[in-house]
Design an enzyme around this catalytic site. Structure first.
Site, PDB file in Angstrom:
ATOM      1  N   CYS A   2      89.779 -29.400 -75.401  1.00  0.00           N
ATOM      2  CA  CYS A   2      90.115 -30.195 -74.228  1.00  0.00           C
ATOM      3  C   CYS A   2      91.590 -30.603 -74.327  1.00  0.00           C
ATOM      4  O   CYS A   2      92.069 -30.953 -75.396  1.00  0.00           O
ATOM      5  CB  CYS A   2      89.305 -31.470 -74.052  1.00  0.00           C
ATOM      6  SG  CYS A   2      87.557 -31.162 -73.728  1.00  0.00           S
ATOM      7  N   ARG A  27      93.545 -25.154 -74.703  1.00  0.00           N
ATOM      8  CA  ARG A  27      92.632 -26.043 -75.426  1.00  0.00           C
ATOM      9  C   ARG A  27      91.223 -26.055 -74.821  1.00  0.00           C
ATOM     10  O   ARG A  27      90.321 -26.696 -75.346  1.00  0.00           O
ATOM     11  CB  ARG A  27      93.185 -27.470 -75.425  1.00  0.00           C
ATOM     12  CG  ARG A  27      94.557 -27.584 -76.040  1.00  0.00           C
ATOM     13  CD  ARG A  27      95.060 -29.006 -75.963  1.00  0.00           C
ATOM     14  NE  ARG A  27      94.266 -29.875 -76.789  1.00  0.00           N
ATOM     15  CZ  ARG A  27      94.493 -30.110 -78.071  1.00  0.00           C
ATOM     16  NH1 ARG A  27      95.518 -29.547 -78.665  1.00  0.00           N
ATOM     17  NH2 ARG A  27      93.728 -30.921 -78.750  1.00  0.00           N
ATOM     18  N   TRP A  74      86.904 -28.122 -72.589  1.00  0.00           N
ATOM     19  CA  TRP A  74      86.055 -27.221 -73.368  1.00  0.00           C
ATOM     20  C   TRP A  74      84.785 -28.010 -73.586  1.00  0.00           C
ATOM     21  O   TRP A  74      84.774 -29.009 -74.312  1.00  0.00           O
ATOM     22  CB  TRP A  74      86.720 -26.875 -74.704  1.00  0.00           C
ATOM     23  CG  TRP A  74      86.023 -25.772 -75.422  1.00  0.00           C
ATOM     24  CD1 TRP A  74      86.205 -24.425 -75.233  1.00  0.00           C
ATOM     25  CD2 TRP A  74      85.038 -25.894 -76.462  1.00  0.00           C
ATOM     26  NE1 TRP A  74      85.386 -23.726 -76.086  1.00  0.00           N
ATOM     27  CE2 TRP A  74      84.661 -24.592 -76.855  1.00  0.00           C
ATOM     28  CE3 TRP A  74      84.434 -26.968 -77.095  1.00  0.00           C
ATOM     29  CZ2 TRP A  74      83.720 -24.335 -77.842  1.00  0.00           C
ATOM     30  CZ3 TRP A  74      83.483 -26.721 -78.083  1.00  0.00           C
ATOM     31  CH2 TRP A  74      83.145 -25.410 -78.443  1.00  0.00           C
ATOM     32  N   ASN A  98      89.612 -36.247 -74.780  1.00  0.00           N
ATOM     33  CA  ASN A  98      89.486 -35.108 -75.694  1.00  0.00           C
ATOM     34  C   ASN A  98      88.825 -35.627 -76.962  1.00  0.00           C
ATOM     35  O   ASN A  98      89.278 -36.615 -77.528  1.00  0.00           O
ATOM     36  CB  ASN A  98      90.890 -34.558 -76.006  1.00  0.00           C
ATOM     37  CG  ASN A  98      90.902 -33.647 -77.222  1.00  0.00           C
ATOM     38  OD1 ASN A  98      89.938 -32.949 -77.487  1.00  0.00           O
ATOM     39  ND2 ASN A  98      91.992 -33.675 -77.964  1.00  0.00           N
ATOM     40  N   GLY A  99      87.737 -34.960 -77.394  1.00  0.00           N
ATOM     41  CA  GLY A  99      87.047 -35.380 -78.612  1.00  0.00           C
ATOM     42  C   GLY A  99      85.569 -35.592 -78.338  1.00  0.00           C
ATOM     43  O   GLY A  99      85.050 -35.145 -77.313  1.00  0.00           O
ATOM     44  N   GLU A 450      90.472  -9.728 -90.472  1.00  0.00           N
ATOM     45  CA  GLU A 450      91.247 -10.302 -89.376  1.00  0.00           C
ATOM     46  C   GLU A 450      91.306  -9.329 -88.190  1.00  0.00           C
ATOM     47  O   GLU A 450      91.159  -9.723 -87.034  1.00  0.00           O
ATOM     48  CB  GLU A 450      92.661 -10.656 -89.870  1.00  0.00           C
ATOM     49  CG  GLU A 450      93.627 -11.132 -88.809  1.00  0.00           C
ATOM     50  CD  GLU A 450      93.163 -12.351 -88.037  1.00  0.00           C
ATOM     51  OE1 GLU A 450      92.146 -12.947 -88.386  1.00  0.00           O
ATOM     52  OE2 GLU A 450      93.835 -12.672 -87.028  1.00  0.00           O
ATOM     53  N   LYS A 454      89.946 -10.090 -84.396  1.00  0.00           N
ATOM     54  CA  LYS A 454      90.826  -9.939 -83.228  1.00  0.00           C
ATOM     55  C   LYS A 454      90.142  -9.084 -82.177  1.00  0.00           C
ATOM     56  O   LYS A 454      90.112  -9.408 -81.008  1.00  0.00           O
ATOM     57  CB  LYS A 454      92.098  -9.249 -83.670  1.00  0.00           C
ATOM     58  CG  LYS A 454      93.461  -9.740 -83.652  1.00  0.00           C
ATOM     59  CD  LYS A 454      93.953 -11.100 -83.549  1.00  0.00           C
ATOM     60  CE  LYS A 454      93.063 -12.275 -83.554  1.00  0.00           C
ATOM     61  NZ  LYS A 454      93.401 -13.378 -84.379  1.00  0.00           N
ATOM     62  N   GLU A 457      86.945 -10.879 -80.580  1.00  0.00           N
ATOM     63  CA  GLU A 457      87.118 -12.112 -79.816  1.00  0.00           C
ATOM     64  C   GLU A 457      87.787 -11.897 -78.476  1.00  0.00           C
ATOM     65  O   GLU A 457      87.518 -12.632 -77.532  1.00  0.00           O
ATOM     66  CB  GLU A 457      87.840 -13.205 -80.628  1.00  0.00           C
ATOM     67  CG  GLU A 457      89.303 -12.961 -80.898  1.00  0.00           C
ATOM     68  CD  GLU A 457      89.955 -14.125 -81.657  1.00  0.00           C
ATOM     69  OE1 GLU A 457      90.859 -13.870 -82.450  1.00  0.00           O
ATOM     70  OE2 GLU A 457      89.549 -15.277 -81.453  1.00  0.00           O
ATOM     71  N   HIS A 473      75.472   0.453 -97.866  1.00  0.00           N
ATOM     72  CA  HIS A 473      74.308  -0.314 -98.334  1.00  0.00           C
ATOM     73  C   HIS A 473      73.552  -0.952 -97.171  1.00  0.00           C
ATOM     74  O   HIS A 473      72.902  -1.975 -97.343  1.00  0.00           O
ATOM     75  CB  HIS A 473      74.745  -1.371 -99.353  1.00  0.00           C
ATOM     76  CG  HIS A 473      75.276  -0.746-100.613  1.00  0.00           C
ATOM     77  ND1 HIS A 473      74.465  -0.180-101.563  1.00  0.00           N
ATOM     78  CD2 HIS A 473      76.546  -0.544-101.034  1.00  0.00           C
ATOM     79  CE1 HIS A 473      75.201   0.322-102.536  1.00  0.00           C
ATOM     80  NE2 HIS A 473      76.482   0.121-102.233  1.00  0.00           N
ATOM     81  N   LYS A 571      91.466 -23.089 -78.335  1.00  0.00           N
ATOM     82  CA  LYS A 571      92.490 -22.885 -79.352  1.00  0.00           C
ATOM     83  C   LYS A 571      92.307 -23.796 -80.561  1.00  0.00           C
ATOM     84  O   LYS A 571      92.478 -23.375 -81.685  1.00  0.00           O
ATOM     85  CB  LYS A 571      93.867 -23.100 -78.722  1.00  0.00           C
ATOM     86  CG  LYS A 571      95.027 -22.824 -79.650  1.00  0.00           C
ATOM     87  CD  LYS A 571      95.235 -21.351 -79.857  1.00  0.00           C
ATOM     88  CE  LYS A 571      96.368 -21.035 -80.790  1.00  0.00           C
ATOM     89  NZ  LYS A 571      96.241 -19.658 -81.318  1.00  0.00           N
TER      90      LYS A 571
END
Ligand code: F6R
Length: 576
Positions: A2, A27, A74, A98-99, A450, A454, A457, A473, A571
């Site tokens: 947020c 955000r 968010w 936000n939070g 990584e 990438k 996502e 395996h 983010k």
């Protein structure tokens, strides 16, 4: 998660609040909203979706004023609906948040059992508390509400009786007051305000009253504080898309500069000391940088080291103490699990070092020592330049400075230039596949983790990274004719082993791609070979990640995905 913003100026400021919101959209982008003080009181407009949906709703309303707040969400508490979009209103108060107010349900039962609520959010509980405690003194109402709430919040607050004051309160979520020529802002991130003159952080349990001319920050008892402003970053890396279609591509291109600046700014100091063991703790891509760091500390310094996922570490009752150096890696410096892991390590008496990109952030502030990466503000949700800057720090810490390290930015530049076109063409082929696999051994495995993150996502394709020897395996059963398998092979000592694994999947019809160095490329058999400069096996992750980033970017582009703001993500992840 947020983004909140508010501005109070001498002239109308809706345009500036909307511009700021666009910069905070990284955000969260489930919904957006604004509230503005007009001659007829506070008016708000909210929309599900991103800021452009909000702008469409605002078009033609002429809604404007000298004091406004905005929010990009968010979702945490309550579905993605307009009624849950911020700002929330109760009585004489309008709030953006936000939070997470963790005891919102208990507060609701204790104080508002018989009240109707407009939304399912914890934020509305905060607005109702403010209104309940208001007796003509907004500061007192804020103090009383802050005392009752637990969890984390950054609040932007309008009070119907105070058209000349923007209130702000914080605990555990970032909130900055930014002075500019055209007025004063509050924001989750200083980058949301253009040309800052002075930036001041509202710390835990503090609140602030901001006017068009200045601001005062108060402690929880209502005493005015003398706060030292934070240093304003000069000459930061570009915040626009630099002519590219997406921030992600602009940020990929900024990597040589991000690495160069990070190495230049890194103090020549012994950060490792006499540590007998090192833990590298982080989430997501930062954890992947930690995998590289751990490998380097063990291979070169011969110090036992291991990377740990912060959300696991914090509940593992880890066996650490004075001789365990705990390194916390975070772009945002806000990630809730990494912050909690840092606090746990401190409790257990371990020395802490953080590698953080945002100065003044909680992780940077709370750790014993901090190294600031100099990647500049990263806007695309999928990190690229911050990850590269983190790797650069590990090279310097584990290997020390060298001629090869000082030439790394140039090598990264070459890796981009030589792979851009090839990766764009390859992406057309990858975009049509269901499953993608990244394989490698040791550092090649660490960087493959990584690359795979990438890919998944931003393209939403199923992608997995495996230690090359482990694929057979079980996971190899997912390899179908045409499945892309991307092997990274940069270390001559283990080249033949990984190549054998690549041949095993080729025999089952896989489409094989190899990422290797110019020197090792001749003689390697694969459907496609992508080469990167020879920087030596230890530094190779920094160049090998480049084609991975480019393939992911172009695959997502070919599929028409929202590259800078992938679905369901944000983010900075300030919830557990
Ligand atoms: C992926 C990505 C995330 C972050 C993770 C940690 O591209 O960006 O996986 O790496 O959420 O965030 P920070 O580094 O801010 O702690």
């Amino acid at each position: 998660m947020c983004g909140i913003i508010g501005k109070i100026g001498k002239v109308n400021c809706m345009k500036d609040v909307l511009e700021g919101l666009k910069k905070l959209e990284y955000r969260g982008y489930d919904s957006a909203g604004v509230a503005v003080f007009t001659d007829e009181g506070v008016k708000r407009v909210r929309a599900v979706g991103n800021i452009s949906a909000l702008e469409e709703k605002l078009a033609g309303t002429n809604l404007d004023g000298r004091l406004a707040v905005g929010h990009s969400r968010w979702a945490t508490n309550g579905n993605v609906t307009e009624k849950n979009a911020h700002p929330h209103r109760a009585g004489r108060f309008t709030v953006v948040h936000n939070g997470i107010i963790e005891n919102a349900a208990a507060l609701k039962t204790a104080y508002f059992e018989n009240d109707a609520f407009e939304s399912d959010t914890d934020t509305e509980v905060a607005a109702k508390l403010l209104d309940k405690f208001y007796d003509g003194d907004a500061g007192r109402a804020i103090r009383q509400a802050q005392r009752l709430m637990t969890g984390s919040w950054a609040l932007g607050i309008l009070c119907d009786d105070c058209p000349g004051t923007l209130f702000a309160a914080a605990n555990g979520s970032p909130l900055l007051i930014v002075k500019t020529e055209s007025g004063n802002y509050i924001a989750s991130d200083a980058g949301a305000a253009p040309d800052p003159i002075e930036v001041t952080k509202v710390e835990n349990c503090e609140y602030a009253a901001v006017t068009a001319d200045g601001y005062t920050v108060y402690n929880e008892n209502g005493d005015a504080l003398q706060k030292a402003p934070l240093a304003v970053a000069a000459g930061a890396l570009s915040l626009d898309k630099g002519g590219y279609d997406h921030y992600m591509m602009s940020e990929i291109m900024q990597q040589p500069e991000a690495v160069r600046r990070t190495l230049e700014a890194l103090p020549d100091s012994d950060f490792i000391g006499d540590a007998k063991e090192i833990r590298l703790i982080a989430c997501g891509s930062a954890y992947h940088a930690g995998l590289v760091g751990a490998r380097l500390f063990e291979a070169v310094r011969r110090i036992p080291a291991r990377a740990e996922i912060a959300s696991e570490f914090r509940y593992a009752d880890p066996i650490i103490g004075r001789e365990t150096l705990c390194i916390f890696i975070s772009q945002s410096g806000e990630t809730a699990d990494t912050l909690a892991a840092l606090r746990l390590a401190k409790e257990k008496g371990a020395p802490t070092l953080s590698i953080v990109n945002v100065p003044g952030s909680a992780i940077a502030t709370e750790s014993d020592r901090v190294i600031l990466t100099q990647a500049g503000r990263e806007i695309a949700v999928a990190t690229t330049k911050a990850y590269s800057a983190q790797l650069a720090v590990f090279y310097a810490l584990a290997l020390g400075r060298s001629e090869a390290l000082s030439r790394l930015p140039e090598a990264i530049y070459t890796a981009i230039a030589e792979n851009d076109g090839k990766c764009r063409r390859l992406a057309e082929r990858i975009a049509g596949c269901r499953n993608i696999f990244f394989i490698g051994r040791q550092l090649d495995n660490a960087v493959s983790q990584e690359g795979s993150l990438k890919m998944k996502e931003i393209s939403y394709l199923n992608s997995q990274a495996y230690a090359a020897g482990e694929l057979k395996h079980g996971t190899i059963s997912l390899v179908e004719p045409g499945s892309p398998v991307i092997a990274t092979v940069t270390d001559p000592a283990i080249l033949s082993k990984t190549m054998s694994n690549l041949h095993e999947v080729k025999a089952r019809g896989a489409f094989t791609i190899v990422i290797t160095t110019r020197a090792l490329a001749p003689g390697l058999e694969a459907d496609v070979t992508l080469t990167v400069p020879d920087v030596g096996p230890m530094l190779a992750p920094s160049v090998a990640v480049i084609p991975m980033q480019l393939m992911s970017y172009y695959t997502a582009k070919a599929l028409g995905c929202e590259i800078d703001k992938p679905r369901n993500l944000a983010k900075s992840v300030t919830v557990e």
